[in-house]
Design a protein around this motif. Structure first.
Motif, PDB file in Angstrom:
ATOM      1  N   ASP A  17    -107.238  63.118  -3.617  1.00  0.00           N
ATOM      2  CA  ASP A  17    -108.291  62.127  -3.418  1.00  0.00           C
ATOM      3  C   ASP A  17    -109.426  62.771  -2.630  1.00  0.00           C
ATOM      4  OD1 ASP A  17    -107.293  59.824  -4.711  1.00  0.00           O
ATOM      5  OD2 ASP A  17    -105.853  59.542  -3.090  1.00  0.00           O
ATOM      6  N   LYS A  18    -110.606  62.787  -3.246  1.00  0.00           N
ATOM      7  CA  LYS A  18    -111.757  63.424  -2.604  1.00  0.00           C
ATOM      8  C   LYS A  18    -112.698  62.411  -1.966  1.00  0.00           C
ATOM      9  CE  LYS A  18    -111.458  67.167  -5.970  1.00  0.00           C
ATOM     10  NZ  LYS A  18    -112.125  67.894  -7.080  1.00  0.00           N
ATOM     11  N   GLY A  19    -112.420  61.121  -2.195  1.00  0.00           N
ATOM     12  CA  GLY A  19    -113.241  60.089  -1.576  1.00  0.00           C
ATOM     13  C   GLY A  19    -114.671  60.065  -2.074  1.00  0.00           C
ATOM     14  N   GLU A  20    -114.882  60.410  -3.360  1.00  0.00           N
ATOM     15  CA  GLU A  20    -116.247  60.493  -3.888  1.00  0.00           C
ATOM     16  C   GLU A  20    -116.717  59.194  -4.542  1.00  0.00           C
ATOM     17  OE1 GLU A  20    -116.039  63.856  -6.460  1.00  0.00           O
ATOM     18  OE2 GLU A  20    -116.032  65.317  -4.827  1.00  0.00           O
ATOM     19  N   GLY A  21    -115.834  58.189  -4.620  1.00  0.00           N
ATOM     20  CA  GLY A  21    -116.259  56.920  -5.184  1.00  0.00           C
ATOM     21  C   GLY A  21    -115.655  56.640  -6.547  1.00  0.00           C
ATOM     22  N   LEU A  22    -116.365  55.841  -7.328  1.00  0.00           N
ATOM     23  CA  LEU A  22    -115.849  55.378  -8.620  1.00  0.00           C
ATOM     24  C   LEU A  22    -115.540  56.523  -9.573  1.00  0.00           C
ATOM     25  CD1 LEU A  22    -115.235  53.037 -10.604  1.00  0.00           C
ATOM     26  CD2 LEU A  22    -117.663  53.114 -11.247  1.00  0.00           C
ATOM     27  N   PHE A  23    -116.514  57.413  -9.766  1.00  0.00           N
ATOM     28  CA  PHE A  23    -116.326  58.575 -10.635  1.00  0.00           C
ATOM     29  C   PHE A  23    -116.107  59.805  -9.759  1.00  0.00           C
ATOM     30  CE2 PHE A  23    -118.632  57.342 -14.855  1.00  0.00           C
ATOM     31  CZ  PHE A  23    -117.934  56.151 -14.876  1.00  0.00           C
ATOM     32  N   GLU A  24    -115.066  60.546 -10.040  1.00  0.00           N
ATOM     33  CA  GLU A  24    -114.729  61.709  -9.226  1.00  0.00           C
ATOM     34  C   GLU A  24    -114.272  62.834 -10.139  1.00  0.00           C
ATOM     35  OE1 GLU A  24    -111.079  62.315  -6.238  1.00  0.00           O
ATOM     36  OE2 GLU A  24    -112.560  60.880  -5.503  1.00  0.00           O
ATOM     37  N   LEU A  25    -114.794  64.025  -9.933  1.00  0.00           N
ATOM     38  CA  LEU A  25    -114.346  65.172 -10.728  1.00  0.00           C
ATOM     39  C   LEU A  25    -113.054  65.701 -10.136  1.00  0.00           C
ATOM     40  CD1 LEU A  25    -117.482  67.311 -11.681  1.00  0.00           C
ATOM     41  CD2 LEU A  25    -116.045  65.912 -13.162  1.00  0.00           C
ATOM     42  N   GLU A  26    -111.949  65.386 -10.782  1.00  0.00           N
ATOM     43  CA  GLU A  26    -110.664  65.885 -10.303  1.00  0.00           C
ATOM     44  C   GLU A  26    -110.579  67.388 -10.524  1.00  0.00           C
ATOM     45  OE1 GLU A  26    -107.325  65.750  -8.265  1.00  0.00           O
ATOM     46  OE2 GLU A  26    -108.641  64.042  -8.569  1.00  0.00           O
ATOM     47  N   ASN A  34    -111.766  55.747 -10.209  1.00  0.00           N
ATOM     48  CA  ASN A  34    -111.068  54.853  -9.279  1.00  0.00           C
ATOM     49  C   ASN A  34    -111.442  53.425  -9.656  1.00  0.00           C
ATOM     50  OD1 ASN A  34    -109.812  56.860  -7.384  1.00  0.00           O
ATOM     51  ND2 ASN A  34    -111.954  57.478  -7.213  1.00  0.00           N
ATOM     52  N   LEU A  35    -110.725  52.912 -10.636  1.00  0.00           N
ATOM     53  CA  LEU A  35    -111.123  51.684 -11.315  1.00  0.00           C
ATOM     54  C   LEU A  35    -110.756  50.437 -10.520  1.00  0.00           C
ATOM     55  CD1 LEU A  35    -112.392  50.667 -13.970  1.00  0.00           C
ATOM     56  CD2 LEU A  35    -110.080  50.556 -14.934  1.00  0.00           C
ATOM     57  N   ASP A  36    -111.717  49.543 -10.419  1.00  0.00           N
ATOM     58  CA  ASP A  36    -111.481  48.214  -9.872  1.00  0.00           C
ATOM     59  C   ASP A  36    -112.450  47.275 -10.584  1.00  0.00           C
ATOM     60  OD1 ASP A  36    -110.641  46.044  -8.424  1.00  0.00           O
ATOM     61  OD2 ASP A  36    -111.752  46.563  -6.606  1.00  0.00           O
ATOM     62  N   GLY A  37    -112.121  46.958 -11.822  1.00  0.00           N
ATOM     63  CA  GLY A  37    -113.028  46.186 -12.656  1.00  0.00           C
ATOM     64  C   GLY A  37    -113.032  46.733 -14.068  1.00  0.00           C
ATOM     65  N   GLN A  38    -114.220  47.117 -14.537  1.00  0.00           N
ATOM     66  CA  GLN A  38    -114.340  47.559 -15.925  1.00  0.00           C
ATOM     67  C   GLN A  38    -115.258  48.765 -16.055  1.00  0.00           C
ATOM     68  OE1 GLN A  38    -115.360  44.575 -19.048  1.00  0.00           O
ATOM     69  NE2 GLN A  38    -116.988  45.987 -19.639  1.00  0.00           N
ATOM     70  N   ILE A  39    -114.946  49.655 -16.979  1.00  0.00           N
ATOM     71  CA  ILE A  39    -115.866  50.728 -17.367  1.00  0.00           C
ATOM     72  C   ILE A  39    -115.783  50.897 -18.882  1.00  0.00           C
ATOM     73  CG2 ILE A  39    -115.770  51.997 -15.185  1.00  0.00           C
ATOM     74  CD1 ILE A  39    -114.111  53.653 -18.032  1.00  0.00           C
ATOM     75  N   TRP A  40    -116.800  51.541 -19.426  1.00  0.00           N
ATOM     76  CA  TRP A  40    -116.803  51.939 -20.835  1.00  0.00           C
ATOM     77  C   TRP A  40    -116.480  53.429 -20.916  1.00  0.00           C
ATOM     78  CZ3 TRP A  40    -116.979  48.867 -24.966  1.00  0.00           C
ATOM     79  CH2 TRP A  40    -117.487  47.568 -24.813  1.00  0.00           C
ATOM     80  N   ALA A  41    -115.664  53.800 -21.887  1.00  0.00           N
ATOM     81  CA  ALA A  41    -115.303  55.205 -22.055  1.00  0.00           C
ATOM     82  C   ALA A  41    -115.237  55.545 -23.530  1.00  0.00           C
ATOM     83  CB  ALA A  41    -113.956  55.495 -21.388  1.00  0.00           C
ATOM     84  N   LYS A  42    -115.360  56.818 -23.829  1.00  0.00           N
ATOM     85  CA  LYS A  42    -115.240  57.280 -25.202  1.00  0.00           C
ATOM     86  C   LYS A  42    -113.816  57.015 -25.691  1.00  0.00           C
ATOM     87  CE  LYS A  42    -116.255  61.390 -27.986  1.00  0.00           C
ATOM     88  NZ  LYS A  42    -116.762  62.773 -27.935  1.00  0.00           N
ATOM     89  N   ALA A  43    -113.694  56.400 -26.845  1.00  0.00           N
ATOM     90  CA  ALA A  43    -112.370  56.099 -27.377  1.00  0.00           C
ATOM     91  C   ALA A  43    -111.578  57.392 -27.554  1.00  0.00           C
ATOM     92  CB  ALA A  43    -112.493  55.368 -28.716  1.00  0.00           C
ATOM     93  N   GLY A  44    -110.317  57.352 -27.153  1.00  0.00           N
ATOM     94  CA  GLY A  44    -109.461  58.520 -27.292  1.00  0.00           C
ATOM     95  C   GLY A  44    -109.552  59.505 -26.146  1.00  0.00           C
ATOM     96  N   GLN A  94    -111.635  67.217 -25.102  1.00  0.00           N
ATOM     97  CA  GLN A  94    -111.491  68.542 -25.695  1.00  0.00           C
ATOM     98  C   GLN A  94    -111.760  69.674 -24.703  1.00  0.00           C
ATOM     99  OE1 GLN A  94    -114.157  68.295 -29.060  1.00  0.00           O
ATOM    100  NE2 GLN A  94    -112.556  67.439 -30.358  1.00  0.00           N
ATOM    101  N   GLY A  95    -111.440  69.436 -23.440  1.00  0.00           N
ATOM    102  CA  GLY A  95    -111.623  70.479 -22.438  1.00  0.00           C
ATOM    103  C   GLY A  95    -113.066  70.789 -22.104  1.00  0.00           C
ATOM    104  N   LYS A  96    -114.001  69.915 -22.497  1.00  0.00           N
ATOM    105  CA  LYS A  96    -115.408  70.146 -22.198  1.00  0.00           C
ATOM    106  C   LYS A  96    -115.684  69.915 -20.707  1.00  0.00           C
ATOM    107  CE  LYS A  96    -118.178  68.222 -25.312  1.00  0.00           C
ATOM    108  NZ  LYS A  96    -118.644  67.180 -26.288  1.00  0.00           N
ATOM    109  N   LYS A  97    -116.688  70.597 -20.207  1.00  0.00           N
ATOM    110  CA  LYS A  97    -117.071  70.475 -18.798  1.00  0.00           C
ATOM    111  C   LYS A  97    -117.753  69.124 -18.587  1.00  0.00           C
ATOM    112  CE  LYS A  97    -119.508  72.942 -15.115  1.00  0.00           C
ATOM    113  NZ  LYS A  97    -118.332  73.151 -14.261  1.00  0.00           N
ATOM    114  N   ILE A  98    -117.454  68.478 -17.466  1.00  0.00           N
ATOM    115  CA  ILE A  98    -117.948  67.129 -17.192  1.00  0.00           C
ATOM    116  C   ILE A  98    -118.993  67.157 -16.083  1.00  0.00           C
ATOM    117  CG2 ILE A  98    -117.289  64.808 -16.434  1.00  0.00           C
ATOM    118  CD1 ILE A  98    -114.449  65.455 -17.520  1.00  0.00           C
ATOM    119  N   SER A  99    -120.077  66.419 -16.293  1.00  0.00           N
ATOM    120  CA  SER A  99    -121.104  66.247 -15.256  1.00  0.00           C
ATOM    121  C   SER A  99    -121.261  64.756 -14.974  1.00  0.00           C
ATOM    122  CB  SER A  99    -122.447  66.832 -15.707  1.00  0.00           C
ATOM    123  OG  SER A  99    -122.346  68.215 -15.959  1.00  0.00           O
TER     124      SER A  99
END
Length: 230
Positions: A17-26, A34-44, A94-99
């Protein structure tokens, strides 16, 4: 080559846990939400989760007929899912880098294939590049996101951001273009001599031209898009 005992491997790779908020680069290629509600994500894109989270594929009329019609026109294979509940959700593509980007009222265009997740507070719309749709296999579409909230985009390897100024336009390969600022509207230009010089398919002869004030994000990789067959 590193050789771990099981205990060493677990300690070196375990979730933190890095304490960065809702979205965190693990990791650079794994997004923790860190979900508490709803988000949209790419299917799959769900890799793992813990807690009470319910997944639901977007409904056919979830976003109205306008977006449904545009999605049908693009023939794109990317669809969204909703994640509702409370817990930790892990996404990857697919192992792509996330920003991770935190929009503060700005807008950004993202290649539809490179959009991983976004908060429901973000307004979005599909934009079909009509001029190029018949020129490339599968065409090309993008999503305009604007408002306040977090979004996560992906790229093959490290992204490079190029600044665009009125006296210094930027040209890119459409297949290597990840995102650009909402202030820009790309033109499409063809270069027959460039195509002949390269000696490859038609993709290299089509370029995106960005003029004005803003930025464009590219990746060191050419993605190939395919039309979704019904």
């Amino acid at each position: 080559m590193s050789r771990y005992s099981i205990e060493e491997f677990v300690n070196a790779t375990k979730q933190q846990d890095k304490g960065e908020g809702l979205f965190e680069l693990e990791t650079p290629r794994m997004l923790e939400i860190n979900l508490d509600g709803q988000i949209w994500a790419k299917a799959g894109s769900m890799v793992s989760y813990r807690g009470k989270i319910k997944f639901e594929r977007e409904g056919i009329l979830e976003h109205g007929l306008g977006k449904l019609f545009k999605k049908a026109l693009t023939g794109e294979g990317t669809s969204l899912m909703k994640a509702n509940g409370s817990g930790k959700l892990y996404l990857a593509d697919q192992g792509k880098k996330i920003s991770i980007l935190n929009l503060q009222g700005e807008s950004i265009f993202v290649n539809g294939n490179d959009l991983l997740a976004f908060e429901p507070s973000i307004n979005w719309d599909i934009k079909l590049m009509r001029r190029i749709a018949g020129m490339m296999s599968g065409g090309l579409f993008n999503v305009k996101l604007e408002g306040r909230g977090m979004i996560a985009i992906t790229s093959h390897y490290e992204p490079l951001t190029l600044l665009v100024t009125p006296d210094n336009p930027v040209y890119t390969d459409p297949n290597a273009t990840v995102a650009w600022s909402g202030t820009l509207e790309p033109e499409f230009v063809t270069d027959v001599s460039f195509k002949t010089f390269i000696g490859r398919g038609s993709g290299e002869s089509i370029q995106m031209k960005f003029s004005g004030n803003g930025f464009v994000v590219v990746q060191p990789f050419e993605e190939v898009y395919y039309t979704q067959q019904s």
